[in-house]
Design a protein around this motif. Structure first.
Motif, PDB file in Angstrom:
ATOM      1  N   ASP A 162       0.846  -1.190   0.000  1.00  0.00           N
ATOM      2  CA  ASP A 162       0.000   0.000   0.000  1.00  0.00           C
ATOM      3  C   ASP A 162       0.885   1.246   0.000  1.00  0.00           C
ATOM      4  N   LEU A 163       0.904   1.939  -1.141  1.00  0.00           N
ATOM      5  CA  LEU A 163       1.702   3.157  -1.261  1.00  0.00           C
ATOM      6  C   LEU A 163       0.913   4.415  -0.909  1.00  0.00           C
ATOM      7  N   SER A 164      -0.291   4.236  -0.384  1.00  0.00           N
ATOM      8  CA  SER A 164      -1.103   5.397  -0.008  1.00  0.00           C
ATOM      9  C   SER A 164      -1.198   5.581   1.501  1.00  0.00           C
ATOM     10  N   ARG A 199      -9.480  -9.354  -9.185  1.00  0.00           N
ATOM     11  CA  ARG A 199     -10.282  -9.737 -10.338  1.00  0.00           C
ATOM     12  C   ARG A 199      -9.600  -9.418 -11.661  1.00  0.00           C
ATOM     13  N   HIS A 200      -8.953  -8.254 -11.726  1.00  0.00           N
ATOM     14  CA  HIS A 200      -8.392  -7.796 -12.991  1.00  0.00           C
ATOM     15  C   HIS A 200      -6.871  -7.816 -13.028  1.00  0.00           C
ATOM     16  N   GLY A 201      -6.236  -8.236 -11.954  1.00  0.00           N
ATOM     17  CA  GLY A 201      -4.794  -8.389 -11.942  1.00  0.00           C
ATOM     18  C   GLY A 201      -4.008  -7.100 -12.009  1.00  0.00           C
ATOM     19  N   VAL A 202      -4.614  -5.994 -11.606  1.00  0.00           N
ATOM     20  CA  VAL A 202      -3.899  -4.716 -11.591  1.00  0.00           C
ATOM     21  C   VAL A 202      -2.951  -4.703 -10.393  1.00  0.00           C
ATOM     22  N   PRO A 203      -1.687  -4.389 -10.596  1.00  0.00           N
ATOM     23  CA  PRO A 203      -0.740  -4.378  -9.461  1.00  0.00           C
ATOM     24  C   PRO A 203      -1.191  -3.423  -8.355  1.00  0.00           C
ATOM     25  N   SER A 204      -1.050  -3.867  -7.130  1.00  0.00           N
ATOM     26  CA  SER A 204      -1.484  -3.055  -5.990  1.00  0.00           C
ATOM     27  C   SER A 204      -0.718  -1.742  -5.907  1.00  0.00           C
ATOM     28  N   ILE A 205       0.562  -1.762  -6.296  1.00  0.00           N
ATOM     29  CA  ILE A 205       1.341  -0.524  -6.198  1.00  0.00           C
ATOM     30  C   ILE A 205       0.795   0.548  -7.138  1.00  0.00           C
ATOM     31  N   THR A 258      -2.789   1.735  -5.461  1.00  0.00           N
ATOM     32  CA  THR A 258      -2.594   2.463  -4.199  1.00  0.00           C
ATOM     33  C   THR A 258      -1.799   3.750  -4.411  1.00  0.00           C
ATOM     34  N   LEU A 259      -0.872   3.739  -5.371  1.00  0.00           N
ATOM     35  CA  LEU A 259      -0.165   4.974  -5.691  1.00  0.00           C
ATOM     36  C   LEU A 259      -1.138   6.011  -6.241  1.00  0.00           C
ATOM     37  N   GLY A 260      -2.047   5.563  -7.108  1.00  0.00           N
ATOM     38  CA  GLY A 260      -3.058   6.484  -7.620  1.00  0.00           C
ATOM     39  C   GLY A 260      -3.951   7.017  -6.514  1.00  0.00           C
ATOM     40  N   MET A 261      -4.329   6.134  -5.580  1.00  0.00           N
ATOM     41  CA  MET A 261      -5.192   6.561  -4.485  1.00  0.00           C
ATOM     42  C   MET A 261      -4.481   7.525  -3.544  1.00  0.00           C
ATOM     43  N   SER A 262      -3.149   7.450  -3.476  1.00  0.00           N
ATOM     44  CA  SER A 262      -2.440   8.381  -2.606  1.00  0.00           C
ATOM     45  C   SER A 262      -2.682   9.821  -3.050  1.00  0.00           C
TER      46      SER A 262
END
Length: 323
Positions: free
Chosen positions: A79-81, A124-130, A133-137
């Motif tokens: 989690d980068l956020s 579900r879609h295999g999007v990397p968590s980094i 979570t970076l976008g959500m930061s």
């Protein structure tokens, strides 16, 4: 015929795993003891109850945030956020919790809901968590600046009581750190959901064959981590008595470092709450030590990184010897 999540390890495998799991925490503890001893020699006043309270209080929200990062890393995610989310919670606590409690509760509930959606997208879609979570930061940063463009506000009196609690003859932060560690231990090592979270990080195909929903397990991990980060933000707000979106910006990298120092891995499947706490407190004390020796702020991050790398190098060496 039922499918089990894992087979029983042999005695030799258990001994090897114990050595590998114990070494990182032991190294972190040694680093913590050395840093504490050096700090005490420079400032003997910290050996008193008020001194220990002052020195350890700032580590309390960091420990709780590190336990949340441990849950995320247990499933193999990062989690980068963390930093901006904790900062956003301080803003919510200082600007809304007293005057608009319903809005504050709705925003916090929205944070938990967003984390559930993030978990679904990752699984579900295999999007990397980094990536997510970076976008959500940046989203958390924008919301925080919208609510409070500048640091300020005032936390409710009932929240500030937490940081003002002073038991007789005993440092309050030790109690709070122990409670945060116990919470992380119960979730990750005792509760059934913790077993599934760790299995998702190391034995996902076997977990799925056992009939456990991978999506549901990842959502559980994300929501639990988000709830712990909200608690960390509230604890930080209780100490600062105000809100600042940038108040915990360094938490993101510090929580990752704390998990790794405590024996965690980037690949998932491992959760060592006590080791994570030791790692987080060690990082907190490094900051105190560097301030005591009057090291320029421009060099403090570099010095902190060198100390962390030294401990990690020791971990690699001991793990290779254990093999």
């Amino acid at each position: 015929m039922s499918t089990t999540i894992s087979s029983a390890p042999s005695a030799r495998e258990r001994m090897r795993a114990g050595a590998q799991n114990g070494s990182p925490a032991l190294l972190s503890f040694i680093a913590l003891a050395v840093i504490f001893a050096v700090t005490a020699s420079l400032q003997p006043g910290i050996l008193s109850v008020p001194g220990l309270t002052l020195m350890l209080m700032s580590s309390v929200p960091l420990v709780l945030a590190a336990q949340a990062q441990m849950i995320m890393m247990s499933v193999g995610d990062i989690d980068l956020s963390v930093g901006y989310l904790v900062g956003l919670v301080t803003v919510i606590a200082a600007r809304l919790l007293a005057d608009s409690p319903l809005m504050a509760v709705l925003l916090i509930a929205g944070i938990l809901a967003v984390y559930a959606v993030l978990a679904y997208v990752v699984q579900r879609h295999g999007v990397p968590s980094i990536i997510v979570t970076l976008g959500m930061s940046f989203v958390w940063l924008g919301i925080g600046l919208q609510i409070s463009p500048t640091p300020g506000g005032e936390t409710p009196a009932w929240l500030s009581v937490i940081s003002q609690w002073r038991p007789t003859g005993f440092p309050a932060p030790i109690v709070l750190i122990a409670l945060a560690t116990l919470l992380g231990w119960f979730i990750s090592r005792h509760a059934k959901v913790g077993m599934r979270i760790r299995a998702l990080g190391s034995q996902a195909p076997t977990l799925e064959k056992a009939g456990v929903s991978l999506i549901g397990t990842r959502i559980s991990a994300y929501v639990i981590a988000a709830a712990m980060l909200v608690l960390a933000g509230l604890l930080l707000a209780s100490q600062t008595w105000s809100g600042d979106i940038n108040s915990a910006s360094e938490f993101t990298l510090m929580t990752i470092a704390a998990v790794i120092l405590g024996g965690g891995t980037f690949s998932g499947g491992r959760a060592l709450p006590v080791g994570v706490t030791i790692g987080a407190v060690t990082l907190g004390l490094i900051t105190v030590l560097l301030s005591l020796i009057n090291l320029p702020s421009s060099l403090q991050s570099a010095a902190q990184g060198i100390i962390v790398l030294a401990v990690l190098a020791g971990r690699i060496i001991t793990e290779r010897i254990a093999r």
